[in-house]
Design an enzyme around this catalytic site. Structure first.
Site, mmCIF file in Angstrom:
data_model
loop_
_atom_site.group_PDB
_atom_site.id
_atom_site.type_symbol
_atom_site.label_atom_id
_atom_site.label_comp_id
_atom_site.label_asym_id
_atom_site.label_seq_id
_atom_site.Cartn_x
_atom_site.Cartn_y
_atom_site.Cartn_z
ATOM 1 N N GLU A 116 0.807 -1.199 0.159
ATOM 2 C CA GLU A 116 -0.058 0.017 0.047
ATOM 3 C C GLU A 116 0.820 1.266 0.139
ATOM 4 O OE1 GLU A 116 -3.967 0.282 1.395
ATOM 5 O OE2 GLU A 116 -3.577 -1.584 2.841
ATOM 6 N N GLU A 136 -4.224 -9.058 3.369
ATOM 7 C CA GLU A 136 -5.097 -8.528 4.480
ATOM 8 C C GLU A 136 -6.240 -9.689 4.609
ATOM 9 O OE1 GLU A 136 -3.224 -4.660 3.585
ATOM 10 O OE2 GLU A 136 -3.942 -6.402 2.428
#
Length: 261
Positions: A116, A136
């Site tokens: 990210e 995630e």
């Protein structure tokens, strides 16, 4: 020991996540130092472009420090605005304002919050041993930024596989889908990133920042509206002192001297 190092080379800043024994994971201390380094990068008018990389050859950033998270005191809740992800979303917001371009030099694993972070950069290159994943969902979470950014970069189908499977992709696959721009041998990674940064830094900073902003406007809103929104920005660049200097330097066959006006 500094968990983040900051190096300035002329108009280029190199921000290195320096926690190789934990694969440069985003723990609280590292995240705090990262905020400080980014504030330094943003606040220095003599720095025109930034490079992010990680220490060692194993990882750019393994993402959120799950071991540290598991050791949190009982009752302390995790949220996307917590210290480990906050610097990513915060920098993404600020980047839209300061306009300085950034390059991610991905040296190994870039997982979760690490990828990210790389996705907030304008350009990504990686070493041949790089592995990238938004994993995630494997630990009961969802990517707070990648869910929005990834489809714009690699298309919906590629993004959905990465987001919903949590499986990693290697360097060549990342190149194929447009997640990175170049793949180079690990020993050449930082030098390549610096060379790319210096190429960009050789151009007029006002024009570079405006062009970056225009590109994002084109992605974020309908084209006709983006053109109207960008018209004043284009006019300000074309009427700047740097635009005059650029034309004069070209005519005189000499390097331009940019003054950001």
């Amino acid at each position: 020991m500094a968990y983040v190092t900051y190096e300035k080379r002329d108009h280029v800043a190199i921000i290195t996540l320096n926690r190789p024994e934990r694969m440069n994971a985003l723990g609280r201390a590292l995240s705090a130092e990262l905020r400080e380094a980014e504030a330094q990068f943003i606040g220095d008018d003599d720095v025109w472009i930034g490079i992010y990389t990680g220490a060692g050859d194993r990882a750019f950033c393994a993402g959120r420090d799950l071991k540290e998270a598991a050791e949190q005191e009982a009752g302390e809740k995790t949220s996307p605005s917590a210290a480990t992800t906050g610097p990513i979303s915060r920098f993404e917001r600020i980047a839209a304002d300061h306009g300085k371009p950034t390059i991610a030099a991905i040296n190994g694993a870039a997982y979760g919050g690490g990828l990210e972070k790389a996705l907030t950069c304008d350009i990504r290159i990686c070493s041949e041993n790089a592995r990238m994943a938004l994993a995630e969902v494997k630990v009961g979470l969802c990517p707070p930024g990648g869910s929005f950014n990834l489809p714009r970069l690699v298309g919906l189908s590629n993004a959905m596989w990465l987001l919903l499977s949590g499986e990693p992709v290697g360097a060549e696959e990342a190149l194929r889908m447009g997640l990175v721009t170049r793949v180079v041998p690990y020993p050449e990674l930082l030098d390549t990133a610096v060379e790319m940064a210096e190429t960009i830094a050789g151009n007029a900073p006002l024009a570079v920042r405006a062009t970056r902003k225009l590109a994002h406007l084109g992605l974020e809103m309908p084209l006709d509206y983006a053109r109207r929104m960008g018209a004043m920005l284009i006019e300000s660049v074309w009427s700047s002192e740097d635009a005059v200097e650029g034309a004069r330097a070209f005519a005189e066959k000499r390097p331009p001297e940019w003054n950001l006006r």
